[in-house]
Write an enzyme that holds these catalytic residues in place. Structure first.
Site, PDB file in Angstrom:
ATOM      1  N   ASN A 119      13.000 -27.342  11.352  1.00  0.00           N
ATOM      2  CA  ASN A 119      12.777 -26.686  10.062  1.00  0.00           C
ATOM      3  C   ASN A 119      11.453 -26.460   9.970  1.00  0.00           C
ATOM      4  OD1 ASN A 119      13.635 -25.122   7.575  1.00  0.00           O
ATOM      5  ND2 ASN A 119      12.759 -26.968   6.899  1.00  0.00           N
ATOM      6  N   HIS A 120      10.405 -27.540  10.294  1.00  0.00           N
ATOM      7  CA  HIS A 120       9.174 -27.537   9.804  1.00  0.00           C
ATOM      8  C   HIS A 120       8.170 -26.325  10.034  1.00  0.00           C
ATOM      9  CE1 HIS A 120       9.229 -29.463  13.711  1.00  0.00           C
ATOM     10  NE2 HIS A 120       8.054 -28.901  14.109  1.00  0.00           N
ATOM     11  N   TYR A 183       2.146 -16.002  13.501  1.00  0.00           N
ATOM     12  CA  TYR A 183       3.420 -16.622  13.008  1.00  0.00           C
ATOM     13  C   TYR A 183       4.677 -16.025  14.095  1.00  0.00           C
ATOM     14  CZ  TYR A 183       7.500 -17.288   9.815  1.00  0.00           C
ATOM     15  OH  TYR A 183       8.663 -17.538   9.608  1.00  0.00           O
ATOM     16  N   ILE A 218      13.178 -15.491   2.035  1.00  0.00           N
ATOM     17  CA  ILE A 218      13.804 -16.429   1.304  1.00  0.00           C
ATOM     18  C   ILE A 218      12.842 -16.965   0.116  1.00  0.00           C
ATOM     19  CG2 ILE A 218      15.319 -18.652   1.298  1.00  0.00           C
ATOM     20  CD1 ILE A 218      16.209 -16.372   3.075  1.00  0.00           C
ATOM     21  N   THR A 220      11.648 -19.663  -0.995  1.00  0.00           N
ATOM     22  CA  THR A 220      10.882 -20.848  -0.962  1.00  0.00           C
ATOM     23  C   THR A 220       9.456 -20.473  -1.632  1.00  0.00           C
ATOM     24  OG1 THR A 220       9.840 -20.350   1.167  1.00  0.00           O
ATOM     25  CG2 THR A 220      12.080 -21.381   0.996  1.00  0.00           C
ATOM     26  N   GLU A 221       8.967 -21.844  -2.234  1.00  0.00           N
ATOM     27  CA  GLU A 221       7.555 -21.534  -2.517  1.00  0.00           C
ATOM     28  C   GLU A 221       6.387 -21.054  -1.734  1.00  0.00           C
ATOM     29  OE1 GLU A 221       4.319 -24.826  -4.396  1.00  0.00           O
ATOM     30  OE2 GLU A 221       6.348 -25.258  -4.499  1.00  0.00           O
TER      31      GLU A 221
END
Length: 292
Positions: A119-120, A183, A218, A220-221
């Site tokens: 997941n990293h 990415y 999502i 996430t921060e």
């Protein structure tokens, strides 16, 4: 164009979501009780939430991330929530020695492994490609090569337990949108490698499942910080996303699409009208806020 995308996504995704999610699935949280699980990228975001879900399911946990102080707090919380055991190893996944260290810890502590959740992620912005090839190399090392190294090190243990590999990826690894070239390349690489590896395991009759998780936006921060000024959509909840990833891994599903309608409809449109999808995607961004 952005409005058109919002109209098309629910309609095109409905049939696909029904196909993937209407069939009954016999998931029970007891399926994870006592299981030995590694979660990478576990100090924040989806990884942290997966750790908490697994702790409530009474799994044994080995967590990894860069930041030791945050990992310590996550481990403490996991023990409070009922984890059978919880420990951590801190370090950056661009270190060639870390994957081996993590798997040695699992073998020495537990004598085996049931599930590896990869997941990293390395840091990457949301902007025009700058020509920085060095950044591409580093991101490939963290987002792709370390996934391969961890899976390779884990396979002997997973073959013994007939366990599972769960790969957290992105819709950017299926559909190449603008502003995420580096990415997106790493996520496409994950799809190619692990889809090929799955085929080889099946040919060799090795009972190790590989679940590829195709995630959309999502909350996430890191994701909100990176794209909220460009993407006007409301992000999906990380807590629910984390639970769906665990569920998909436990049920040994081939792929998870989350959120199902948004991701499913984009994948469907890519198959039937790729140029239309590209146009809709480009039109959905606040281009004036994209950094060059």
């Amino acid at each position: 164009m952005g409005l058109l995308l919002k109209v098309f996504i629910p309609l095109l995704g409905a049939a696909l979501a029904f196909y993937f999610y209407s069939a009954p699935e016999n998931f029970n949280e007891e399926m994870l009780r006592g299981k030995r699980v590694i979660v990478t990228g576990a100090s924040s975001g989806i990884g942290e939430q997966m750790a908490y879900h697994l702790a409530r399911m009474e799994a044994h946990l080995l967590l990894t991330a860069r930041t030791e102080a945050r990992l310590q707090k996550v481990v403490e919380r996991c023990l409070e929530l009922g984890a059978a055991s919880a420990r951590y190893i801190s370090g950056s996944m661009d270190s060639p020695s870390l994957p081996g260290q993590v798997l040695r810890e699992a073998e020495n502590t537990w004598g085996g492994l049931d599930m590896l959740i990869l997941n990293h992620i390395g840091q990457s912005g949301f902007s025009y490609f700058s020509g920085d090839v060095g950044h591409v190399r580093k991101l490939m090392e963290i987002n792709f090569v370390s996934y391969v190294a961890l899976a390779t090190a884990a396979l002997p243990l997973l073959k013994e337990s007939e366990g599972s590999i769960v790969v957290v990826s992105s819709v950017a690894g299926k559909i190449a949108g603008p502003f995420t070239a580096s990415y997106s390349a790493t996520k496409f690489a994950l799809d190619g490698f692990f889809s090929s590896l799955r085929q080889e395991l099946i040919i060799d009759k090795v009972n190790v499942s590989i679940t590829l998780c195709i995630l959309g936006y999502i909350n996430t921060e890191s994701a909100v910080r990176a794209v909220s000024h460009v993407i006007p959509d409301t992000p999906a909840p990380k807590e629910e996303c984390a639970l769906e990833i665990i569920r998909a891994g436990a049920l040994r599903r081939r792929e998870l699409h989350y959120p199902p309608r948004a991701v499913g409809s984009m994948l469907l449109l890519r198959s039937i009208a790729p140029e239309l999808l590209d146009s809709l995607v480009r039109g959905s961004y606040r281009l004036e806020n994209v950094r060059r």
